[in-house]
Write a protein that holds these residues in place. Sequence first.
Motif, PDB file in Angstrom:
ATOM      1  N   UNK A 300       0.756  -1.285  -0.071  1.00 23.01           N
ATOM      2  CA  UNK A 300       0.011  -0.018   0.051  1.00 23.01           C
ATOM      3  C   UNK A 300       0.789   1.359   0.015  1.00 23.01           C
ATOM      4  N   UNK A 301       0.408   2.316  -0.806  1.00 19.75           N
ATOM      5  CA  UNK A 301       1.513   3.490  -0.839  1.00 19.75           C
ATOM      6  C   UNK A 301       1.663   4.080   0.564  1.00 19.75           C
ATOM      7  N   UNK A 302       2.957   4.188   0.796  1.00 20.08           N
ATOM      8  CA  UNK A 302       3.215   4.734   2.349  1.00 20.08           C
ATOM      9  C   UNK A 302       2.643   6.154   2.592  1.00 20.08           C
ATOM     10  N   UNK A 303       2.026   6.237   3.872  1.00 25.12           N
ATOM     11  CA  UNK A 303       1.532   7.803   4.037  1.00 25.12           C
ATOM     12  C   UNK A 303       2.045   8.340   5.478  1.00 25.12           C
ATOM     13  N   UNK A 304       2.022   9.358   5.488  1.00 26.94           N
ATOM     14  CA  UNK A 304       2.327   9.992   6.627  1.00 26.94           C
ATOM     15  C   UNK A 304       1.320  10.723   7.384  1.00 26.94           C
ATOM     16  N   UNK A 305       1.336  10.758   8.905  1.00 26.95           N
ATOM     17  CA  UNK A 305       0.347  11.459   9.554  1.00 26.95           C
ATOM     18  C   UNK A 305       1.247  12.293  10.816  1.00 26.95           C
ATOM     19  N   UNK A 306       0.416  13.280  11.353  1.00 27.43           N
ATOM     20  CA  UNK A 306       1.114  14.131  12.269  1.00 27.43           C
ATOM     21  C   UNK A 306       1.142  13.204  13.495  1.00 27.43           C
ATOM     22  N   UNK A 307       2.162  13.793  14.247  1.00 27.60           N
ATOM     23  CA  UNK A 307       2.591  13.100  15.585  1.00 27.60           C
ATOM     24  C   UNK A 307       1.603  13.235  16.301  1.00 27.60           C
ATOM     25  N   UNK A 308       1.096  12.376  17.517  1.00 27.66           N
ATOM     26  CA  UNK A 308      -0.231  12.427  17.988  1.00 27.66           C
ATOM     27  C   UNK A 308      -0.054  12.003  19.512  1.00 27.66           C
ATOM     28  N   UNK A 309      -0.977  12.254  20.155  1.00 26.61           N
ATOM     29  CA  UNK A 309      -1.041  11.741  21.447  1.00 26.61           C
ATOM     30  C   UNK A 309      -2.471  11.464  22.220  1.00 26.61           C
ATOM     31  N   UNK A 310      -3.068  10.186  21.939  1.00 27.96           N
ATOM     32  CA  UNK A 310      -4.348   9.877  22.551  1.00 27.96           C
ATOM     33  C   UNK A 310      -4.104   9.018  23.640  1.00 27.96           C
ATOM     34  N   UNK A 311      -4.363   9.711  24.932  1.00 29.07           N
ATOM     35  CA  UNK A 311      -3.956   8.926  26.047  1.00 29.07           C
ATOM     36  C   UNK A 311      -5.062   7.585  26.337  1.00 29.07           C
ATOM     37  N   UNK A 312      -4.691   6.770  26.833  1.00 28.66           N
ATOM     38  CA  UNK A 312      -5.305   5.797  27.303  1.00 28.66           C
ATOM     39  C   UNK A 312      -5.993   5.855  28.418  1.00 28.66           C
ATOM     40  N   UNK A 313      -5.528   6.759  29.312  1.00 31.88           N
ATOM     41  CA  UNK A 313      -6.311   7.185  30.501  1.00 31.88           C
ATOM     42  C   UNK A 313      -6.296   8.804  30.424  1.00 31.88           C
ATOM     43  N   UNK A 314      -7.137   9.429  29.746  1.00 30.46           N
ATOM     44  CA  UNK A 314      -7.157  10.888  29.730  1.00 30.46           C
ATOM     45  C   UNK A 314      -7.131  11.644  31.180  1.00 30.46           C
ATOM     46  N   UNK A 315      -7.679  11.012  32.117  1.00 31.75           N
ATOM     47  CA  UNK A 315      -7.567  11.415  33.548  1.00 31.75           C
ATOM     48  C   UNK A 315      -6.414  11.300  34.098  1.00 31.75           C
ATOM     49  N   UNK A 316      -5.572  10.649  33.696  1.00 31.93           N
ATOM     50  CA  UNK A 316      -4.321  10.184  34.628  1.00 31.93           C
ATOM     51  C   UNK A 316      -3.208  11.316  34.275  1.00 31.93           C
ATOM     52  N   UNK A 317      -3.321  12.382  33.861  1.00 37.00           N
ATOM     53  CA  UNK A 317      -2.400  13.430  33.598  1.00 37.00           C
ATOM     54  C   UNK A 317      -2.292  13.684  32.226  1.00 37.00           C
ATOM     55  N   UNK A 318      -1.357  14.599  31.896  1.00 41.54           N
ATOM     56  CA  UNK A 318      -0.880  15.090  30.745  1.00 41.54           C
ATOM     57  C   UNK A 318      -0.140  14.100  29.846  1.00 41.54           C
ATOM     58  N   UNK A 319       0.565  13.105  30.499  1.00 39.53           N
ATOM     59  CA  UNK A 319       1.403  12.329  29.756  1.00 39.53           C
ATOM     60  C   UNK A 319       1.184  10.773  30.301  1.00 39.53           C
ATOM     61  N   UNK A 320       1.489   9.908  29.363  1.00 37.94           N
ATOM     62  CA  UNK A 320       1.275   8.424  29.774  1.00 37.94           C
ATOM     63  C   UNK A 320       1.101   7.621  28.529  1.00 37.94           C
TER      64      UNK A 320
END
Length: 473
Positions: A300-320
């Motif tokens: 499949x043609x290679x594609x590029x997407x933005x760096x992302x950050x979808x937290x598994x536990x959104x209420x657990x802080x800004x990072x994880x």
Amino acid sequence: MRELLRHTVRWVSAFLLVWLPTACGTEAGPEEGSAAGDGTVMLVLNTALIGSPHAGEAGWPEHEKMKTLRIVVLHPQGTVEYNQCVDFGQNLQTEYRRQLIRVKQNEKKTIYLIANETSITDLKEELDAFHEGSGGFKEKLDEIIFAPDGDSPLPMSAAYELEVKEESQECQFYLVRAATKFTFRFRNFRDGAVRVNSISVSDIAGTMYLMAHKQNRTMSFWEADGSEGELFWIDWLKRVSDESQANPDDKDLADRRGWITDYDIPPTTSGDVTQHAPQNFRVPASTTDQGVPEPGTAVFPVFYLPESKHLRQPDGGAYGEQAYAMTLDLTDDRNEHKTFSFPFDNLKALFRNTNVVVDVTIYQKKIVVQLVPYAEVELEPDFGLDSPESHYIPIYGDDYITVICYYDEKTGRYYIKNENGDYVETVNPFYDTEAGTGWRIIRDDAGNPLYYWDPKTGQYYDAGRNPIDPPSL
């Protein structure tokens, strides 16, 4: 037989701002000189890309090379000391060696590297406006956001702090791709072609920063002898990247080394991103070579997407840890359309410059998703299972390659495939050839095996494969 979807996250990530005394050495050769007597020394800069092309690529893709490279040096107070952009024209580069820059000695410099700035609207003009003595360059870079599209050379960036003393120095710097990359490689063992309509990835940010907004500048690294050390971010990144390239099947590497999760993305809306296939993109049907199945293959043609950050536990802080899902939209040779969504439970971050390599092997009945070097997830989709032909067993001719007809293991009926690809019921051919052994299979009218005959030895066998005397027909 199972379908495997293999997912490899290449440890080729990015860095923000690194204090890197170990990246440079003193340099006092005749062409550069040392102190010039005017309070300046020579910097010799070598710039390269982090990592290397992954397996299956002959070299760096054109989109991932440097078309332009801007080098900016700031004084400690943040004003511009040097600002030049090199244009490589059509001769795109993966490294740029021995760029000579004369700078003021005995200062801690901040050095910025920005590649392919022309891929971001108006960025070149904005950066050209910073002349010697100008302030606000760092603040300007930190606020630049964009969305990579893959249609032009991908922006890359890096920033270093460097202590310049009284002697010239030669330094090795690395650029980082400001995007994530997805590659899907398909193999098809079915007897019909499969059309890939689209591939979707969930929870992708709409934009990303040009410069990585990572919080911690050091990372812990466990050495082979069991000792733990703190590495500067760039040193950690290079070690992990090289280790991943050398050990792509190490199942514990990612979790052992850790994930890059302490970074910020712009305030932006995240959502599913769908990459549609080129018109009539198909994975060809399987063939056989002397009785051995050979899968049809397609990338499949290679594609590029933005760096992302979808937290598994959104209420657990800004990072994880993070969580993502992918969806394949497929159509089989009977024009049956199906979609399959699955979580990538062990893809714990989607930091810039991450390579997501997905191998999809398609068999007849089900899909098994394997995140390599991570976990295996088995899916029970309806792809080809609801249609009658999913129960068909191909019956081969004497060459063990040509399919004479198909036997429905559920109904005991026989079918042939016409020129339109439709299955049409036919009569019991009385015997067929078993792939692999070459034995003749003699069946009753319901399609059940009565006995077997080995044409090489003349020996007959009953339905349980026990030798018997020749039966009377």
